[in-house]
Design a protein around this motif. Structure first.
Motif, PDB file in Angstrom:
ATOM      1  N   PHE A 228      46.382  42.660  43.601  1.00  0.00           N
ATOM      2  CA  PHE A 228      46.709  41.781  42.461  1.00  0.00           C
ATOM      3  C   PHE A 228      48.211  41.634  42.278  1.00  0.00           C
TER       4      PHE A 228
ATOM      5  N   PRO B 265      29.309  45.210  48.247  1.00  0.00           N
ATOM      6  CA  PRO B 265      30.054  46.424  47.896  1.00  0.00           C
ATOM      7  C   PRO B 265      29.400  47.210  46.759  1.00  0.00           C
TER       8      PRO B 265
ATOM      9  N   PHE C 248      42.710  57.028  52.868  1.00  0.00           N
ATOM     10  CA  PHE C 248      42.784  56.718  51.431  1.00  0.00           C
ATOM     11  C   PHE C 248      44.165  56.179  51.074  1.00  0.00           C
TER      12      PHE C 248
HETATM   13  C1  HEM Z   1      44.441  53.734  43.628  1.00  0.00           C
HETATM   14  C2  HEM Z   1      43.239  53.510  44.006  1.00  0.00           C
HETATM   15  C3  HEM Z   1      42.588  52.136  44.001  1.00  0.00           C
HETATM   16  C4  HEM Z   1      43.073  50.905  43.624  1.00  0.00           C
HETATM   17  C5  HEM Z   1      44.455  50.549  43.103  1.00  0.00           C
HETATM   18  C6  HEM Z   1      41.992  49.939  43.836  1.00  0.00           C
HETATM   19  C7  HEM Z   1      42.105  48.571  43.544  1.00  0.00           C
HETATM   20  C8  HEM Z   1      41.089  47.654  43.786  1.00  0.00           C
HETATM   21  C9  HEM Z   1      41.188  46.238  43.467  1.00  0.00           C
HETATM   22  C10 HEM Z   1      42.394  45.565  42.846  1.00  0.00           C
HETATM   23  C11 HEM Z   1      40.002  45.660  43.830  1.00  0.00           C
HETATM   24  C12 HEM Z   1      39.629  44.178  43.749  1.00  0.00           C
HETATM   25  C13 HEM Z   1      38.779  43.944  42.552  1.00  0.00           C
HETATM   26  C14 HEM Z   1      38.370  42.493  42.432  1.00  0.00           C
HETATM   27  O1  HEM Z   1      38.508  41.732  43.375  1.00  0.00           O
HETATM   28  O2  HEM Z   1      37.872  42.181  41.354  1.00  0.00           O
HETATM   29  C15 HEM Z   1      39.169  46.707  44.364  1.00  0.00           C
HETATM   30  C16 HEM Z   1      37.899  46.487  44.818  1.00  0.00           C
HETATM   31  C17 HEM Z   1      37.126  47.496  45.386  1.00  0.00           C
HETATM   32  N1  HEM Z   1      37.491  48.825  45.568  1.00  0.00           N
HETATM   33 FE1  HEM Z   1      39.187  49.710  44.950  1.00  0.00          FE
HETATM   34  N2  HEM Z   1      40.882  50.591  44.321  1.00  0.00           N
HETATM   35  C18 HEM Z   1      41.207  51.933  44.455  1.00  0.00           C
HETATM   36  C19 HEM Z   1      40.410  52.949  44.899  1.00  0.00           C
HETATM   37  C20 HEM Z   1      39.170  52.733  45.468  1.00  0.00           C
HETATM   38  C21 HEM Z   1      38.341  53.774  46.027  1.00  0.00           C
HETATM   39  C22 HEM Z   1      38.677  55.264  46.054  1.00  0.00           C
HETATM   40  C23 HEM Z   1      37.203  53.154  46.493  1.00  0.00           C
HETATM   41  C24 HEM Z   1      35.986  53.731  47.215  1.00  0.00           C
HETATM   42  C25 HEM Z   1      35.790  54.819  47.686  1.00  0.00           C
HETATM   43  C26 HEM Z   1      37.325  51.739  46.196  1.00  0.00           C
HETATM   44  C27 HEM Z   1      36.366  50.799  46.488  1.00  0.00           C
HETATM   45  C28 HEM Z   1      36.433  49.465  46.154  1.00  0.00           C
HETATM   46  C29 HEM Z   1      35.340  48.512  46.357  1.00  0.00           C
HETATM   47  C30 HEM Z   1      33.984  48.816  46.974  1.00  0.00           C
HETATM   48  C31 HEM Z   1      35.782  47.280  45.866  1.00  0.00           C
HETATM   49  C32 HEM Z   1      35.006  45.944  45.849  1.00  0.00           C
HETATM   50  C33 HEM Z   1      34.399  45.774  44.486  1.00  0.00           C
HETATM   51  C34 HEM Z   1      33.583  44.505  44.438  1.00  0.00           C
HETATM   52  O3  HEM Z   1      34.153  43.459  44.587  1.00  0.00           O
HETATM   53  O4  HEM Z   1      32.385  44.619  44.243  1.00  0.00           O
HETATM   54  N3  HEM Z   1      38.540  51.514  45.575  1.00  0.00           N
HETATM   55  N4  HEM Z   1      39.847  47.927  44.315  1.00  0.00           N
END
Ligand code: HEM
Length: 407
Positions: free
Chosen positions: A155, A304, A144
């Protein structure tokens, strides 16, 4: 634990609203609402799940070693929730100050929790022995930390300085799903399956190899997009999938022929893994460079969501009510939650979302349909959670009344 459950419930309710809005956006009923994917996904991952697992892991580990229940760590709860709050407005605004501040606070909360859980053990335990969920929690939280670092940098242009040569978004998704959540869920199976199924997993000796296969598989699946190396993707996909299939075998075997054991909760927990395997089944197309047979870009952008709603959320429909019953009411009566209605709605919804990738003419209709079914699937579980909260609150007030401390 109660403070984590209250936050988890809050995000549970918000997630219903955003799923409904996403459905209406796809059906052009709310054309102005872009249904931001980040919010849809992270109300579930960071909102509902991270709260739950942060609260449960130290308590389950201490219980296994017969140690007193750890005191509530408000420093961890506060840094986690302050971090999430900053991300909730920083990411939609794509503003690096709240994004970096928020990501850093979640990183600090995770590090503090990792130290707390690493300290919960018996002196006599052999270092490499895997007899309970604790080592799965430690490995999951370590991945994690990688997920937070890369996610915070998505970003704010950290991918270059981090030396990421492939798709940084994929590194983030792999670290958090194949790493963090997959490992923590197996930790829950090891610690709680006897309570959920009222019998033991069929082969306890399998736990140690499953741990190493899952940990190595997740590492390969993280390093593959990091170094743009498809061989690592193949190795990781095989190790990770085999470890999960082995887990399902030792969980399903004791239930064979026992129809009453197949409750809606048990079915949701086990069937949800189909939606974990689905994206991995796309790996051969990517590895052998035949993804031109599929709408690869759309697959990458959409799978996703099916992973988070089909696997994570469905698994949550079973275990979130268990933890609410255990901590708001009492441990003895706690059982897996979920209903057959949510079971069918969440799985038909996932089928519709996958179909929306493959059937272009009705893509919007199917995509909107998937989110509507998911929004409805939440409701019976949310009502059950509310019943447990109000029972627990009434009990607490009665106890305070009885002790006269409310006077
Ligand atoms: C501090 C914690 C987190 C930050 C800063 C973060 C940040 C991000 C960012 C910036 C994106 C890209 C969004 C985009 O392209 O529009 C993203 C996508 C994603 N994140 Fe996180 N995230 C975090 C925690 C998590 C956790 C805990 C999970 C899953 C267990 C997760 C799963 C995903 C998934 C599946 C996507 C793809 C979403 C999509 O494009 O459909 N993230 N996250």
């Amino acid at each position: 634990m109660i403070a984590y459950l209250i936050m988890s419930f809050l995000y549970f309710i918000v997630a219903i609203v955003i799923a409904l809005a996403a459905s209406f956006a796809s059906w052009q009923i709310l054309p102005w609402f872009n249904g931001m994917v980040w919010l849809r996904v992270h109300f579930i991952t960071l909102g509902i799940f991270t709260q739950l697992v942060f609260g449960a892991m130290p308590i389950l580990s201490a219980k296994y070693y017969g140690l007193p229940r750890p005191k509530m760590r408000w420093d961890i709860w506060l840094s986690l929730n302050a971090g999430i709050a900053l991300l909730l407005f920083g990411i939609p605004l794509v503003n690096s100050v709240p994004i970096i501040a928020g990501g850093t606070l979640v990183f600090v909360a995770t590090t503090l929790l990792l130290i707390q859980i690493s300290d919960i053990r018996s002196q006599s335990e052999r270092a490499l022995a895997i007899t309970n969920g604790r080592k799965f929690y430690i490995a999951g939280l370590s991945y994690f930390l990688v997920g937070i670092l890369v996610g915070t940098g998505l970003f704010t242009n950290w991918s270059g300085p981090l030396g990421i040569m492939g798709d940084a978004g994929e590194v983030h998704i792999h670290a958090n799903n194949w790493g963090f959540m997959s490992l923590v869920f197996i930790g829950f199976f090891v610690d709680l399956y006897p309570k959920w199924a009222r019998r033991e997993l069929s082969n306890p000796k399998a736990i140690t190899p499953i741990f190493w296969m899952m940990t190595a598989g997740a590492l390969a699946l993280i390093l593959s997009p990091w170094f743009a190396n498809t061989t690592l993707a193949a190795v990781g996909a095989v190790l990770h999938t085999s470890a999960n299939i082995w887990l399902l075998v030792i969980a399903i075997k004791p239930l064979r022929g026992d129809k009453p054991a197949w409750t809606a909760g048990m079915a949701q927990m086990l069937v949800s893994y189909l939606w974990l395997f689905a994206p991995l089944s796309m790996a051969p197309f990517v590895i052998f460079g035949i993804e031109s047979l599929l709408p690869a870009k759309l697959l990458e952008a959409t799978t996703p969501q099916a992973l988070i709603y089909g696997w994570l959320l469905q698994f949550g429909f079973a275990i979130v009510p268990y933890f609410f019953q255990r901590f708001f009411v009492n441990e003895e009566s706690a059982e897996l939650g979920g209903t057959w209605l949510s079971f069918w709605l969440v799985n038909v919804g996932a089928i519709l979302l996958w179909a929306s990738i493959l059937i272009q003419p009705v893509r919007g209709l199917l995509h909107g349909g998937a989110y509507l079914l998911w929004a409805i699937a939440f409701i019976p579980v949310a009502m059950d959670l509310w019943r447990k909260i109000s029972t627990g609150m009434a009990k607490a007030e009665a106890a305070m009344d009885h002790s006269g401390s409310l006077q």
